[in-house]
Write an enzyme that holds these catalytic residues in place. Structure first.
Site, mmCIF file in Angstrom:
data_model
loop_
_atom_site.group_PDB
_atom_site.id
_atom_site.type_symbol
_atom_site.label_atom_id
_atom_site.label_comp_id
_atom_site.label_asym_id
_atom_site.label_seq_id
_atom_site.Cartn_x
_atom_site.Cartn_y
_atom_site.Cartn_z
ATOM 1 N N HIS A 23 0.816 -1.211 0.000
ATOM 2 C CA HIS A 23 0.000 0.000 0.000
ATOM 3 C C HIS A 23 0.854 1.268 0.000
ATOM 4 O O HIS A 23 0.334 2.382 -0.192
ATOM 5 C CB HIS A 23 -0.915 -0.004 1.234
ATOM 6 N N ASP A 53 -2.233 2.257 -4.519
ATOM 7 C CA ASP A 53 -3.437 2.712 -3.831
ATOM 8 C C ASP A 53 -4.552 1.679 -3.965
ATOM 9 O O ASP A 53 -4.502 0.802 -4.845
ATOM 10 C CB ASP A 53 -3.914 4.046 -4.414
#
Length: 501
Positions: free
Chosen positions: A472, A476
């Site tokens: 992450h 995204d």
């Protein structure tokens, strides 16, 4: 007259090989086309047959040597020529009995461990000091990060000194032990282990050979032959006999073990087995934990209707195999679908290097493969430039090399994205762990018929859950979901792959 034995053509783009095994020794008689030795390359194993009948007079390239195409391996002399070493076999045969024979110290060395592998751990010694050994008999087993390597005896004689004990780390080319061949070899076993020598003949009037699996089990457990009662023919020791002997030993009180494991009941401690992790398993554990500690790992899920892919595969699999010589599986469809999705979401194919993001304008696909030694991830390079047939061939070849433990370190490095197929083991849903420094890994799972609502009607469809674990820090949530949806769309309508939609 002498005939040269040379390295044959090894294949396209393969320029060198390693001499793996000689099946003949100087002085042996050979027939035309009889297998002399075996060479190993990055891709295949090559057998070298005898070009003529005669006597193997000389071995130029020894086991472990690296040789190029057309390099000289050895020479064969005519059986009646003066070049044939007639005297040597007689001298070897009479060595144990002849008082004039001289003893010779032979070093047992660490063999070539493979490209970029510099050290190994001594896992098991199958022989102990003072034991008699024959040429090519297995002495010990080494473990590296990738494979287990067996070390054969370089000559017949007596193992006089073990220099690297079990559990010690040795470097490539280092010395493991010393052997004595010749006159000293006949005397050494009687001087160092008279009880062991006498024990075997006493059991029966025959020379009894124990089961190889039993020998290995005894060596691993540190048991001698006289500590195990054989149930086989003529007192032959079987693997079950070793297990029984170990069980009897464990049933005895073990105060030291109980003291070190205070929370564990004594009865439970006696039934436990402690096994040191292999180097490969240690590497796997370290890398998986590093992935969890380093990446901001998150997993998103979806499901795919496999109806169209299965129909397309069933329609063309016979023609595909007939033309390309390889079976059409699901992995090529998933690989193509991932390549398609990676073009749209390049973040999943990128990696973080310090404070930089490195985007890859190519796809080197890692394909996780389970082996008896543990999980490995061979990499198929430039998979975005390959056809379905090329992908299937590469996956089959890499999978076989992985199972055989013949992958080089270079073949498991440089991947930009990984696919892991837990479905072959029956997994319905899982969260795969990233393969650092990659930013994404796709988990495939079991195909299972489930009722689905299709155009307002309930239909039974072959469904598969998909899982994308991603870093992450760079990917995204929108990018991860988009990637997984594109994979789903491509698999549910494979025609999209042809039109790049």
């Amino acid at each position: 007259m002498s005939t040269e034995i040379r390295v044959p053509t090894l294949g396209e783009s393969v320029t060198e090989a390693t001499v793996a095994t000689w099946f003949k020794k100087p002085g042996d008689t050979v027939a035309v086309d009889e297998m002399l030795c075996e060479l190993e390359t990055d891709k295949v194993t090559v057998e070298v047959p005898a070009p003529v009948a005669g006597v193997l007079s000389e071995i130029v390239a020894k086991e472990g040597d690296t040789v190029g195409v057309d390099a000289l391996l050895g020479n064969i002399s005519d059986a009646g020529s003066s070049d044939a070493p007639k005297a040597e076999p007689k001298a070897e045969a009479s060595a144990p009995a002849a008082s004039s024979a001289k003893s010779e110290t032979v070093a047992v060395m660490v063999p070539t461990l493979g490209e970029s592998v510099s050290e190994a751990t001594v896992a098991t010694w199958f022989k102990k000091e003072g034991d008699s050994v024959t040429a090519d008999e297995m002495l010990c087993e080494l473990e590296t990060d990738k494979v287990s390597v067996e070390v054969p005896a370089p000559a017949s004689g007596v193992l006089t000194k073990i220099l690297a004990a079990e559990g010690s780390t040795v470097e490539a080319g280092g010395q493991l032990a010393e052997m004595t061949s010749g006159e000293g070899a006949a005397a050494a076993p009687k001087a160092e282990a008279p009880k062991a020598e006498a024990a075997a003949p006493a059991a029966s009037g025959k020379d009894v050979e124990d089961a190889p699996s039993a020998k290995k089990a005894m060596a691993e457990a540190g048991l001698s032959r006289d500590q195990v009662s054989g149930s086989g023919k003529d007192g032959r020791i079987m693997k079950d006999d070793v297990a029984k002997a170990l069980s009897a030993a464990k049933s005895a009180p073990a105060p030291a073990a109980a003291a070190t494991r205070a929370p564990v009941a004594a009865d439970d401690a006696a039934r436990e087995e402690r096994v040191k992790m292999t180097r490969l398993r240690q590497t796997i554990a370290r890398r998986l934990k590093e992935a969890q500690n380093t990446a901001a790992m998150l997993t998103t899920y979806n499901e795919v209707d496999m109806t169209e892919v299965m129909a397309l595969r069933n329609q063309y699999k016979d023609m595909f195999e007939k033309k390309h010589g390889v079976r059409l599986g699901f992995m090529s469809f998933f690989t193509k679908a991932c390549v398609h999705a990676l073009k749209e979401v390049p973040d999943v194919n990128a990696e973080i290097d310090g404070t930089d993001v490195v985007y890859k304008n190519f796809v080197h696909m890692g394909v996780a493969a389970g082996t008896p030694q543990g999980l490995v991830v061979p990499v198929i390079r430039d998979v975005d430039q390959m056809s379905f047939a090329d992908i299937e061939k590469a996956i089959a070849e890499k999978g076989k090399r992985a199972r055989d433990g013949k992958l080089s370190m270079a073949e498991m490095q440089g991947g930009t994205f990984t696919i892991s197929n837990g479905g072959v083991y029956g997994s319905l849903m899982s969260s795969p762990i990233l393969n650092p420094p990659q930013s994404g890994i796709l988990g495939m799972h079991k195909i299972q018929d489930r009722p689905m609502a299709i155009n307002g009607k309930v239909e039974i469809r072959p469904m598969m859950y998909l899982a994308l674990s991603y870093d992450h820090r760079i990917v995204d949530g929108k990018g991860a979901v988009t990637f997984l949806v594109r994979v789903k769309e491509a698999l549910e309508d494979p025609r999209r792959l042809l039109m790049d939609l």
